[in-house]
Design a protein around this motif. Sequence first.
Motif, mmCIF file in Angstrom:
data_model
loop_
_atom_site.group_PDB
_atom_site.id
_atom_site.type_symbol
_atom_site.label_atom_id
_atom_site.label_comp_id
_atom_site.label_asym_id
_atom_site.label_seq_id
_atom_site.Cartn_x
_atom_site.Cartn_y
_atom_site.Cartn_z
ATOM 1 N N VAL A 1 11.488 -3.804 18.615
ATOM 2 C CA VAL A 1 11.005 -5.016 17.953
ATOM 3 C C VAL A 1 9.840 -4.686 17.020
ATOM 4 C CG1 VAL A 1 9.871 -7.254 18.308
ATOM 5 C CG2 VAL A 1 11.792 -6.577 19.763
ATOM 6 N N LEU A 2 8.913 -3.853 17.490
ATOM 7 C CA LEU A 2 7.752 -3.492 16.681
ATOM 8 C C LEU A 2 8.166 -2.766 15.407
ATOM 9 C CD1 LEU A 2 4.674 -3.289 16.335
ATOM 10 C CD2 LEU A 2 4.769 -1.132 17.623
ATOM 11 N N PHE A 3 9.026 -1.749 15.536
ATOM 12 C CA PHE A 3 9.442 -0.989 14.360
ATOM 13 C C PHE A 3 10.237 -1.852 13.380
ATOM 14 C CE2 PHE A 3 8.571 2.877 16.916
ATOM 15 C CZ PHE A 3 7.842 3.576 15.961
ATOM 16 N N PHE A 4 11.051 -2.770 13.901
ATOM 17 C CA PHE A 4 11.783 -3.672 13.005
ATOM 18 C C PHE A 4 10.817 -4.594 12.271
ATOM 19 C CE2 PHE A 4 13.667 -7.737 11.970
ATOM 20 C CZ PHE A 4 14.829 -7.364 11.306
ATOM 21 N N SER B 1 21.071 3.679 8.468
ATOM 22 C CA SER B 1 20.232 2.975 7.501
ATOM 23 C C SER B 1 19.229 3.910 6.835
ATOM 24 C CB SER B 1 19.505 1.809 8.182
ATOM 25 O OG SER B 1 18.500 2.258 9.076
ATOM 26 N N ILE B 2 18.841 4.992 7.520
ATOM 27 C CA ILE B 2 17.943 5.984 6.905
ATOM 28 C C ILE B 2 18.637 6.623 5.707
ATOM 29 C CG2 ILE B 2 16.681 8.139 7.252
ATOM 30 C CD1 ILE B 2 16.457 7.435 10.202
ATOM 31 N N ILE C 1 10.423 4.648 7.850
ATOM 32 C CA ILE C 1 9.659 4.711 9.106
ATOM 33 C C ILE C 1 10.272 3.769 10.139
ATOM 34 C CG2 ILE C 1 7.442 4.147 10.183
ATOM 35 C CD1 ILE C 1 6.123 5.057 7.535
ATOM 36 N N GLY C 2 10.571 2.549 9.707
ATOM 37 C CA GLY C 2 11.152 1.577 10.628
ATOM 38 C C GLY C 2 12.516 2.010 11.133
ATOM 39 N N ARG D 1 0.824 -1.216 0.000
ATOM 40 C CA ARG D 1 0.000 0.000 0.000
ATOM 41 C C ARG D 1 0.854 1.260 0.000
ATOM 42 N NH1 ARG D 1 -5.145 -1.246 4.088
ATOM 43 N NH2 ARG D 1 -5.837 -3.159 3.021
ATOM 44 N N ILE D 2 1.775 1.368 0.945
ATOM 45 C CA ILE D 2 2.570 2.596 1.026
ATOM 46 C C ILE D 2 3.943 2.435 0.388
ATOM 47 C CG2 ILE D 2 1.371 3.203 3.149
ATOM 48 C CD1 ILE D 2 3.933 2.638 4.670
#
Length: 474
Positions: free
Chosen positions: A386-389, A454-455, A342-343, A333-334
Amino acid sequence: MVSVTQQPQRSGAQAPDRLGFVVFITAAAALGGFLFGYDSSVINGAVSGIQNRFGIGDGVTGLIVSSALLGSAVGAALAGRFADRYGRIRVMKVAAILFAISAIGSMLPFAAWDLAFWRVLGGAAIGIASVIAPTYIAEVAPTRYRGRLASFQQAAIVLGIAISQLVNWVLTESAGGDTRGHLLGLEAWQWMLGICVIPAVVYFVLSSMIPESPRYLISMNRLADARTVLREVEGEGIDTDARIAEVQGLIASDHQPRFKDLLGGRFGLLPIVWVGIGLSVFQQLVGINVIFYYSSILWQSVGIDQSSSLLISFSSSIINIVGTVIAILLVDRIGRKPLAVIGSAGMAVSLGAAAWAFSSATGSGKNVHIPDLQGTVALVAANAFVLFFALSWGVVVWVMLGEMFPNRIRAAALSVAASAQWIANWAITVSFPSMASWSLSATYAIYAAFAGLSIIFVARFMKETKGVRLEDMG
């Protein structure tokens, strides 16, 4: 390796009554992914018990925990070749047998080096499972369902991680809150490693019940068997002769990419190959597997008891599942690139917060103390990490590696990138115990720096592949 399902759907497409069968065989194959997740992360709960049982230090601990990754690299490198020669189902059975043998050997080691050997054997099974399950699923799944069915593998991996942490906690609680507590004549940590034999046996049984890949059958000129399987997975109305002819044409025109096909760039390899390697390496340099391999001793190192630390590890695994589901819903979707950014941003902030929280730890050994505020921040930050990864790099990297390379070099380039990932995974895993002993706060600050870098890498070098046909990748 060309999938039989990569061709346009013909008339007489998948009949609704066959979907249940396709889901069953996909789930059976994805059980290899479950074992991948379970066996690679179950060591988390056993680390402290192993250290105390064999009297080993941080360096040897890192070698034992990371030893499975060396086996994984070998297993992954050989799996594709063996699958083409002996068939997908036979290779699945071999992986199941290796998982079972490794589980029994790891449960009954007589020395630290002995345990490391069994972990290497289990790692080989992990490497095989990481290759054979997605290959088989892609080759049996009807085109219209391939994306959703392919996600079974990643879902199975994160489920395996979560179940391993739940089992670790239950066993520790049953042994009086101590991983060295006894249950039926063995210590709790031994049961943690040994219970993997149960899903391994189930995997072997189920792999005996599912059909061979049509693509492999056609490559072996077993056309009658291929017709039977094609009807089973796509319905009786399919034109099997036309489909077989298509696959035979693809097999005849297959170009087996070699390493020299990847050469020609300014720094030796083609730029796109370096980007793939970069994505793979950054995925590991943020330290994600520290959470899944060492979180129990991480929390114990700041004063949390064994049972509670294992429960925290289980909660992190549930968050990992939630993040993976979010990624599956958003990646088409995105887009891959926005999700990765974002991650990365979320990981950088959460790892930085964890580094700050751990900097307040006082004491040494088992007498470490961390203030309540910082302890809460550390817990929230670790789970946010953990969530963002999981909602970004955990899924995006594998999607990108499967899409980003031109057809003529895809298999070879993916192999190189995946190998780089195993090496980076090993480096982070083997170094963490010693680095944590040196400075837990500084270790997390280093991981945060890699997340920040990484960004820049994504913004500068990663190209969006959302909506781009594989044939148009260049």
